[in-house]
Design a protein around this motif. Structure first.
Motif, short mmCIF file in Angstrom:
data_model
loop_
_atom_site.label_atom_id
_atom_site.label_comp_id
_atom_site.label_asym_id
_atom_site.label_seq_id
_atom_site.Cartn_x
_atom_site.Cartn_y
_atom_site.Cartn_z
N GLY A 65 0.80 -1.22 0.00
CA GLY A 65 0.00 0.00 0.00
C GLY A 65 0.83 1.27 0.00
O GLY A 65 0.29 2.37 -0.15
N ARG A 66 2.14 1.15 0.17
CA ARG A 66 3.02 2.33 0.19
C ARG A 66 4.06 2.30 -0.92
O ARG A 66 4.40 3.35 -1.48
N PHE A 67 4.60 1.13 -1.24
CA PHE A 67 5.65 0.99 -2.25
C PHE A 67 5.07 0.31 -3.48
O PHE A 67 4.29 -0.65 -3.37
N THR A 68 5.47 0.77 -4.64
CA THR A 68 5.11 0.10 -5.89
C THR A 68 6.36 -0.05 -6.76
O THR A 68 7.29 0.77 -6.68
N ILE A 69 6.33 -1.08 -7.59
CA ILE A 69 7.45 -1.34 -8.49
C ILE A 69 6.93 -1.32 -9.92
O ILE A 69 5.81 -1.75 -10.18
N SER A 70 7.74 -0.80 -10.80
CA SER A 70 7.39 -0.78 -12.22
C SER A 70 8.67 -0.97 -13.01
O SER A 70 9.77 -0.79 -12.49
N ARG A 71 8.48 -1.30 -14.27
CA ARG A 71 9.66 -1.52 -15.10
C ARG A 71 9.45 -0.96 -16.48
O ARG A 71 8.32 -0.92 -17.00
N GLN A 72 10.53 -0.52 -17.07
CA GLN A 72 10.53 -0.01 -18.44
C GLN A 72 11.58 -0.79 -19.19
O GLN A 72 12.77 -0.45 -19.16
N ASP A 73 11.17 -1.85 -19.83
CA ASP A 73 12.14 -2.76 -20.43
C ASP A 73 12.89 -2.13 -21.59
O ASP A 73 14.03 -2.50 -21.86
N ALA A 74 12.27 -1.19 -22.28
CA ALA A 74 12.98 -0.53 -23.38
C ALA A 74 14.23 0.17 -22.86
O ALA A 74 15.22 0.30 -23.57
N ALA A 75 14.16 0.61 -21.62
CA ALA A 75 15.30 1.30 -21.01
C ALA A 75 16.04 0.40 -20.04
O ALA A 75 16.97 0.84 -19.36
N SER A 76 15.63 -0.86 -19.96
CA SER A 76 16.25 -1.83 -19.05
C SER A 76 16.31 -1.27 -17.64
O SER A 76 17.34 -1.37 -16.95
N THR A 77 15.21 -0.69 -17.21
CA THR A 77 15.18 -0.02 -15.91
C THR A 77 13.98 -0.47 -15.08
O THR A 77 12.89 -0.67 -15.63
N VAL A 78 14.18 -0.60 -13.78
CA VAL A 78 13.09 -0.88 -12.87
C VAL A 78 13.06 0.25 -11.84
O VAL A 78 14.11 0.79 -11.46
N TYR A 79 11.85 0.62 -11.43
CA TYR A 79 11.67 1.73 -10.51
C TYR A 79 10.99 1.26 -9.22
O TYR A 79 10.16 0.36 -9.24
N LEU A 80 11.34 1.90 -8.13
CA LEU A 80 10.68 1.67 -6.86
C LEU A 80 10.13 3.00 -6.36
O LEU A 80 10.90 3.91 -6.01
N GLN A 81 8.82 3.14 -6.39
CA GLN A 81 8.16 4.34 -5.89
C GLN A 81 7.79 4.11 -4.43
O GLN A 81 7.03 3.18 -4.12
N MET A 82 8.31 4.93 -3.56
CA MET A 82 8.09 4.79 -2.12
C MET A 82 7.33 6.00 -1.61
O MET A 82 7.81 7.13 -1.69
N ASN A 83 6.12 5.76 -1.10
CA ASN A 83 5.28 6.82 -0.56
C ASN A 83 5.05 6.61 0.93
O ASN A 83 5.23 5.50 1.45
N ASN A 84 4.65 7.67 1.59
CA ASN A 84 4.35 7.61 3.03
C ASN A 84 5.49 6.94 3.80
O ASN A 84 5.27 6.02 4.58
N LEU A 85 6.69 7.41 3.54
CA LEU A 85 7.88 6.79 4.15
C LEU A 85 7.89 6.96 5.66
O LEU A 85 7.43 7.99 6.19
N ARG A 86 8.43 5.96 6.32
CA ARG A 86 8.53 5.93 7.78
C ARG A 86 9.99 5.83 8.21
O ARG A 86 10.82 5.33 7.43
#
Length: 122
Positions: A65-86
């Motif tokens: 519910g706070r962190f999400t992961i996504s990927r952009q294979d064309a750029a060979s990159t994965v992202y970690l979006q971190m919200n409501n950090l503690r």
């Protein structure tokens, strides 16, 4: 394959950060990619991962519910979006790739990045 993580920093509680992990030297478009973290004095723990199709994933209960992961294979990159950090999210975050499955222990993940520090503090 080499993984390069970036995007860490200092953020206040409740804030957000986005980490990036770029792969080079080979294709990981069909591989599981994910993130682990290690706080001082603790073992490295699993955070979140996504399969090569980008749709199926798995995350630790502590970040649901706070962190999400996504990927952009064309750029060979994965992202970690971190919200409501503690404050307890403070750790060195490592990207990793190519385990046998989403539930594989860290010893079975084949590729690792160098880590990026995330500090959550007021």
């Amino acid at each position: 394959v080499q993984l390069q993580a970036s995007g860490g920093g200092l953020v206040q509680p409740g804030g957000s950060l986005r980490l990036s992990c770029a792969a080079s030297g080979g294709s990981l478009s069909r591989s599981i990619m994910g993130w682990f973290r290690q706080a001082p004095g603790k073992e490295r723990e699993f955070v979140i991962a996504v399969q090569g199709n980008g749709r199926t994933g798995h995350s630790a209960e502590s970040v649901k519910g706070r962190f999400t992961i996504s990927r952009q294979d064309a750029a060979s990159t994965v992202y970690l979006q971190m919200n409501n950090l503690r404050p307890e999210d403070t750790a060195v975050y490592y990207c990793a790739a190519d385990p046998p499955n989403l539930l594989s222990p860290r010893e079975l993940w084949k590729y690792w990045g160098q880590g990026t520090q995330v500090t959550v503090s007021s």
